[in-house]
Design an enzyme around this catalytic site. Structure first.
Site, PDB file in Angstrom:
ATOM      1  CG  ASP A 158       1.437  -2.962  -4.313  1.00  0.00           C
ATOM      2  OD1 ASP A 158       1.556  -4.084  -4.798  1.00  0.00           O
ATOM      3  OD2 ASP A 158       2.344  -2.318  -3.778  1.00  0.00           O
TER       4      ASP A 158
ATOM      5  CG  ASP B 290       4.924  -0.511  -1.616  1.00  0.00           C
ATOM      6  OD1 ASP B 290       5.235  -1.655  -2.000  1.00  0.00           O
ATOM      7  OD2 ASP B 290       4.019  -0.289  -0.808  1.00  0.00           O
TER       8      ASP B 290
ATOM      9  CG  ASP C 283       6.687  -4.088  -5.936  1.00  0.00           C
ATOM     10  OD1 ASP C 283       6.598  -5.319  -6.028  1.00  0.00           O
ATOM     11  OD2 ASP C 283       6.100  -3.408  -5.082  1.00  0.00           O
TER      12      ASP C 283
END
EC number: 7.2.2.13
Lengths: 1022, 275
Positions: free
Chosen positions: A375, A716, A720
């Protein structure tokens, strides 16, 4: 019409419910389903239609009877926890997995042998019964141990199970009720206010300044407005839907519950994620492979010697007893427990470094990782908008963006800066929350949006006293930012008591601000805006925009006192003051800056052969800027677009192979075929995926896995979680992560910092190396355990080593040294080599077996046999007498067996000598294992290079020696374990062999180092 | 893309390849030269280990003496055994085929006690150790077979088995340097309520001190152990039942009541005689 539609919707929803239930069964359907958008329609319906569909009333809410009925129909409003294996199944798995089956067979054979003996003999020897009980106990104890270890690490998760909001305010029959959130049903009218968690998926019917934080669902951390209007066809983006388990940040809203529990958007994703099958971890595969090897050897030896002993004329009973002995000697009983302990130790060490490992086996997975899909927000960056650059006085100034304010500062003396800072501070609705004076400015909580907070902190940092400044410059009017104006302005009193003019300050999109300015301040002096300055502005704006930064323009004007005397009534709706011909001050640009440790960590990953792929929902430009900033796109590497721009040719003419790096837009990703995707991942070393939806993350992970990579994924958001689950190791964020993502992940980064992953990789690689050493050490002693049986059967000597003593080695003396090898430091820089290839680099390979079994083990066996022959000879049985003596030796009725000197021995007397030999053989194994553990410390380096700094290992050496002495000398051991005290000289029998092991292996490793890639390395480097 | 081009060139790998791969010449994963190297290495390695082991064994054997074992503490006290070598003596007194093996066994044992052989040995002082530590050639004290009288097999070649009154020879294990204190003698008892008539030969059932100490196979090659014969005087009512008999060495410091070792200075055996 209304009824018809509502019916059809009802059908649609029930259909969908069925889908959800069936999904976990069909994995393929799961993934397909997931890639589709959420099938919500309520946002497009009018409020009346929604009411009708859910049989509710917009004012009165549901009736209590209806609510109860719906509660029975839909069940409680809670997420079904992911299916867990029942505890007893887990326990049984530990009890019958791994080597346990072999040991159980051994135990059963023991009981069988005892039963036969009991049936045929008057006074059956209790040996087999005793051994059977011991073996069963060993299996049960090691099983319990592994079970509790696993239970301990899975307990970490207990704290995250609390996923549902506890209380909700609903309106039923016109009355407001505070009820348990689990009792909320579809159709309920719910009120939420700032600070609440949304109790279910809501269709907003009215809202007052309501903002929700959807970060747990989408990963976007900026709060979003909620209002009753449908603003987007996509239910995830429309403003009139609030999602279950997201947070209401401020304001109030009222909404109708449209779905509850597992049927909510969040619930669907959670259910889908838990339905994904993840397969075994790499280390589990390795251990399985290793168990297969050892079991294969044990079964092969056992069966062949069983047949051999039958052929040699032994009775069935004897052959069975031999079989038991061979099984016990072959199985490293303590090894799996050792592996578990080693992994636990590493997991603890990683937890200290902010990597919380949920699944013990994941400890090593990180070490084998070859691709990390990371990310951007929060993981690579600080997740905090920060002012990075300013442009004033026709010059770009760089602000300090580091976390600890260690970066460079800029010239603050310019008058322009003072004016700019004032505008930034005044034309700003963000403010620090109360009672945070003791905290450093950057750590303080701010109420307000990200850009304004960034400005606030920047000004507070560089000038200080924003609050005081605002008090001195009282705000008299304000026009908040809106998307048509693209500016925000406010009017303030000046701080100078004598100056009664009003100060107008404005900030907004730079081009809009420029349009409204006729002058510009340079070095504190107002100058007319000429073309030259405009061009300078354009260049600066482009440059900052190219850095992926969010740029704001600032301007101000002092309103003439004659037109706007003190007390003038400023009207913001019908603007009665000038908003043009202002004085332009400068630009400030903001970015979420990379974390300080990240570039270094990315560099480490690269040198460790790990490909780092950035996956973000952000704009490609920002993504690329951050990727360049942290080194995901390394210096000098260009994308296709860069090459095109440099050569001034269209993008289509650039050979895509020339570009090592690439930035891929989510919408392009959507159109890629599987082959194109593979091609893309294979041919670019530096990849950034921008504007990706979290669902696309799953496609990226699958793509990498198709190419054989072991993929780590960070995430997070709830969306996901399928990718986290699909990844070989899913890494959830401890601070910003949602509970569902933590549930799906294998590891949790407590500090959300990418650099922590690198530590994890290092630890994972180290434990893989150390496990090899530990296994090599443990397996070596198998040879001195097996050979006594083989010689016993083939050359008919009295048994040199008994099964009980074998267990004493495997479960006693070998344990601590084997575990201590987990504390061994790395031999070389493990972050400088490529990740291990799971197909080729096995935990246990033929070279390890060759060294452990064929070489060191053989020396050990000779050491043991030497001790055996010494004791026998010194008591009167010379080697020549021993060969072939077994039949008489083990004959209970033969009580005058003659030794080499003419003495005659009773059965019991010679058995004591035999058991003394077992003890001596055992002690000899301990002595040769001293050398073995020192030798196993390193695989390539000399122990003189590595040093003896491993305190646990030194403790282990003393511990195993003390344990051996205890077992030999403790009174009562002759009865309990049939171990007898040794004469001191017998301890030294194996010393030459111990020394030989050390010298032999040092020489081997010396040749190994001198001739890299040579024959010795090919054959013996494990 | 590239894999598609490669595929036709690639040969199919089958399980057969894992045994012999004709393309690489690999046999079970190794080429011939690779096999030769590894086998050669292991041959040399194991040859070296054998040499090392032989060396250490040789050194160890050098430390041993030829005549006396280094340690004798594991045999502090002698075991007691009987001849015929069986703990379950079962025979029909009228059937020579059944008792024949026992008789032959006793006869073969007593061959070395033949008076003709024993007369070459010396007469020793009764009730005194025959100490000859400093003598190079150790003498042997004579134990004539005729001492055993009815159980000598001289008068009755069936050792009383044909009569149903079998002889059992009791002997004590040889232990180098053993000097029993006191006057060890054998005492046998039937493990039942009524006592069983027995006669002992020599009559006092004694292991005379003159037969001690023993100096080992090399120094004392012709040494013969003293024997005690027990004749079980079975009566008519004793036939067809199993009689458990325990013999013990008594009257000395020799152990006869060890918990673990049931043959240390004692022995229990069963006799069943049928008519």
């Amino acid at each position: 019409m209304g009824y018809g539609r509502s019916d059809s919707y009802r059908v649609a929803t029930t259909q969908e419910n069925k889908d959800v239930k069936e999904k976990p069964k069909a994995k393929g359907a799961d993934l397909e389903e997931l890639k589709k958008e959420v099938p919500l329609t309520e946002h497009k319906m009018s409020i009346e239609e929604v009411c009708q569909k859910h049989n509710t009333d917009i004012v009165q809410g549901l009736t209590n009877a209806k609510a109860a009925e719906f509660l029975i129909r839909d069940g409680p409003n809670a997420l079904t926890p992911p299916p867990t294996t029942p505890e007893w199944v887990k326990f049984c798995r530990q009890l019958f997995g791994g080597f346990s089956v072999l040991l159980w067979i051994g135990a059963i054979l023991c009981f069988l042998a005892y039963a036969i003996q009991a049936a045929t003999e008057d006074e059956p020897a209790g040996d087999n019964l005793y051994l059977g009980i011991v073996l069963s106990a060993v299996v049960i104890i090691t099983g319990c141990f592994s079970y509790f270890q696993e239970a301990k690490s899975s307990k970490i998760m207990e704290s995250f199970k609390n996923m549902v909001p506890q209380q909700a305010l609903v309106i039923r029959e016109g009355e407001k009720l505070q009820i348990n959130a689990e009792e909320v049903v579809a159709g309920d009218l719910v009120e939420v206010k700032g600070g609440d968690r949304i109790p279910a998926d809501l269709r907003v019917v009215s809202a007052h300044g309501c903002k929700v934080d959807n970060s747990s669902l989408t990963g976007e951390s900026e709060p979003q407005n909620r209002s009753p209007e449908c603003t987007n066809d996509n239910p995830l983006e429309t403003r009139n839907i609030a999602f279950f388990s997201t947070n209401c940040v401020e304001g109030t809203a009222r909404g109708i519950v449209i779905s509850t529990g597992d049927r909510t958007t969040m619930g669907r994703i959670a259910t889908l994620a838990s339905g994904l099958d993840t397969g075994k971890t790499p280390i589990a595969k390795e251990i399985e492979h290793f168990i297969h090897i050892i079991t294969g050897v044990a079964v092969f030896l056992g069966i062949s010697f069983f047949i051999l002993s039958i052929v040699l004329g032994y009775s069935w009973l004897e052959a069975v007893i031999f079989l038991i002995g061979i099984i016990v000697a072959n199985v490293p009983e303590g090894l799996l427990a050792t592996v578990t302990v080693c992994l636990t130790l590493t997991a603890k060490r990683m937890a200290k470094k902010n990597c919380l490992v949920k699944n013990l086996e994941a400890v090593e997975t990180l070490g084998s990782t070859s691709t990390i899909c990371s990310d951007k927000t929060g993981t690579l960056t600080q997740n905090r908008m920060t002012v990075a650059h300013m442009w004033f006085d026709n010059q770009i100034h760089e602000a300090d963006t580091t976390e600890d304010q260690s970066g460079a500062s800029f010239d603050k003396s310019s008058e322009t800066w003072v004016a700019l800072a004032r505008v930034a501070a005044l034309c700003n609705r963000a403010s620090f929350k109360a009672n945070q004076e003791s905290l450093p400015i950057l750590k303080r909580d701010v109420a307000g949006d990200a850009s304004e907070s960034a400005l606030l902190k920047c000004i507070e940092l560089s000038c200080g006293g924003v609050k005081a400044m605002r008090e001195k410059n009282k705000k008299v009017a304000e026009i908040p930012f809106n998307s048509t104006n693209k500016y925000q302005l406010s009017v303030h009193e000046t701080e100078d008591e004598n100056d009664n003019r009003y100060l107008l300050v404005m900030k907004g999109a730079p081009e809009r601000i420029l349009d409204r300015s006729t002058t510009i301040m340079v070095q504190g002096k107002e100058q007319p805006m000429d073309e030259e300055l405009k061009e300078a502005f354009q260049n600066a704006y482009l440059e900052l925009g190219g850095l992926g930064e969010r740029v704001l323009g600032f301007c101000h004007a002092l309103l003439p006192e004659d037109q706007f005397p003190k007390g003038f009534a400023f009207d913001c709706d019908d603007v009665n003051f000038p908003t043009e011909n202002l004085c332009f001050l400068g630009l400030m640009s903001m970015i979420d800056p990379p974390r300080a440790a990240v570039p270094d960590a990315v560099g480490k990953c690269r040198s460790a052969g790990i490909k780092v792929i950035m996956v973000t929902g952000d704009h490609p430009i920002t993504a690329k800027a951050i990727a360049k900033g942290v080194g995901i796109i390394s210096e000098g590497n260009e994308t296709v677009e860069d090459i095109a721009a440099r050569l001034n040719i269209p993008v289509s003419q650039v050979n895509p192979r020339d570009a090592k790096a690439c930035v891929i837009h989510g919408s392009d990703l959507k159109d890629l075929s599987q082959d194109q995707m593979d091609d893309l991942l294979k041919n670019h070393t530096e990849i950034v995926f921008a504007r990706t939806s979290p669902q696309q993350k799953l496609i990226i992970v699958e793509g990498c896995q198709r190419l054989g990579a072991i993929v780590a994924v960070t995430g997070d958001g709830v969306n996901d979680s399928p990718a986290l689950k699909k990844a070989d190791i899913g890494v959830a964020m401890g601070i910003s992560g949602s509970d569902v993502s933590k549930q799906a992940a294998d590891m949790i980064l407590l500090d959300d910092n990418f650099a922590s992953i690198v530590t994890g990789v290092e630890e994972g690689r180290l434990i893989f190396d150390n496990l090899k050493k530990s296994i090599a050490y443990t397996l070596t002693s198998n040879i001195p355990e097996i050979t006594p049986f083989l010689f016993f059967i083939i050359v008919n000597i009295p048994l040199p080593l008994g099964t009980i003593t074998i267990l004493c080695i495997d479960l006693g003396t070998d344990m601590v040294p084997a575990i201590s090898l987990a504390y061994e430091i790395a031999e070389s820089d493990i972050m400088k080599r490529q990740p291990r290839n799971p197909a080729r680099d096995k935990l246990v390979n033929e070279r390890l077996i060759s060294i452990a079994y064929g070489q060191i083990g053989m020396i050990q066996a000779l050491g043991g046999f030497f001790a055996y022959f010494v004791i026998m000879a010194e008591n009167g049985f010379l080697p020549s007498r021993l060969v072939g003596i077994r039949l008489y030796w083990d004959d209970r009725s033969n009580n005058d067996l003659e030794d080499s000197y003419g003495q005659q021995w009773t059965y019991e007397q010679r058995k004591i000598v035999e058991f003394t030999c077992h003890t001596a053989f055992f002690v000899s194994i301990v002595v040769v294992q001293w050398a073995d553990v020192i030798v196993c410390k390193t695989r390539r380096n000399s122990v003189f290079q590595q040093g003896m700094r491993n305190k646990i290992l030194i403790f282990g050496l003393f511990e195993e020696t003390a344990l051996a002495a205890f077992l030999s000398y403790c009174p009562g051991m002759d009865v309990a374990l049939r171990m007898y005290p040794l004469k001191p000289s017998w301890w030294f029998c194996a010393f030459p062999y111990s020394f030989l092991i050390f010298v032999y292996d040092e020489i081997r490793k010396l040749i190994l180092r001198r001739h890299p890639g040579g024959w010795v390395e090919k054959e013996t480097y494990y | 893309m590239s894999t598609k081009e490669d595929k036709p060139v690639e040969h199919k790998t089958t399980w057969k390849d894992s045994i012999y791969n004709p393309r690489t010449g690999e046999f079970i994963g190794r080429t011939a030269s690779s096999w030769a190297l590894i086998v050669g290495f292991y041959l040399v390695f194991y040859a070296f280990l054998t040499g090392f082991f032989t060396l250490t064994m040789w050194v160890m054997l050098q430390t041993l003496e030829d005549d006396v074992p280094k340690y004798r503490d594991r045999v502090p006290s002698p075991g007691l055994v009987i001849r015929p070598r069986s703990l379950d003596i079962i025979f029909n007194r009228t059937n020579p085929k059944q008792y024949g093996p026992y008789v032959r066994h006793l006869e073969s044992l007593l061959q070395q006690y033949n008076d003709t052989i024993q007369e070459q040995n010396e007469l020793c002082m009764v009730n005194e150790y025959t100490e000859q530590d400093d003598v190079a050639e150790k003498k042997v004290c004579q134990f004539k077979r005729s001492l055993l009288r009815q159980c000598s097999g001289l008068a009755d070649a069936t050792f009383g088995y044909a009569e149903g009154k079998p002889c059992i020879l009791v002997k004590m294990n040889r232990i180098i340097g053993l000097r029993p204190r006191g006057e060890p003698y054998v005492n046998c008892t039937a493990k039942r309520d009524t006592p069983l008539q027995m006669s002992y030969f020599p009559t006092e059932a004694k292991f005379d001190k003159m037969y001690f100490p023993y100096y080992g196979k090399i120094n004392h090659p012709k040494y013969v152990q003293p024997l005690v014969a027990v004749q079980l005087l079975l009566a008519k009512e004793d036939y067809n039942t199993e009689i458990a008999i325990e013999c013990k060495v008594e009257g000395s410091d020799l152990k006869n009541d060890d918990d673990r070792d049931k043959f240390l200075g004692r022995i229990t055996f069963r006799v069943t005689v049928t008519e």
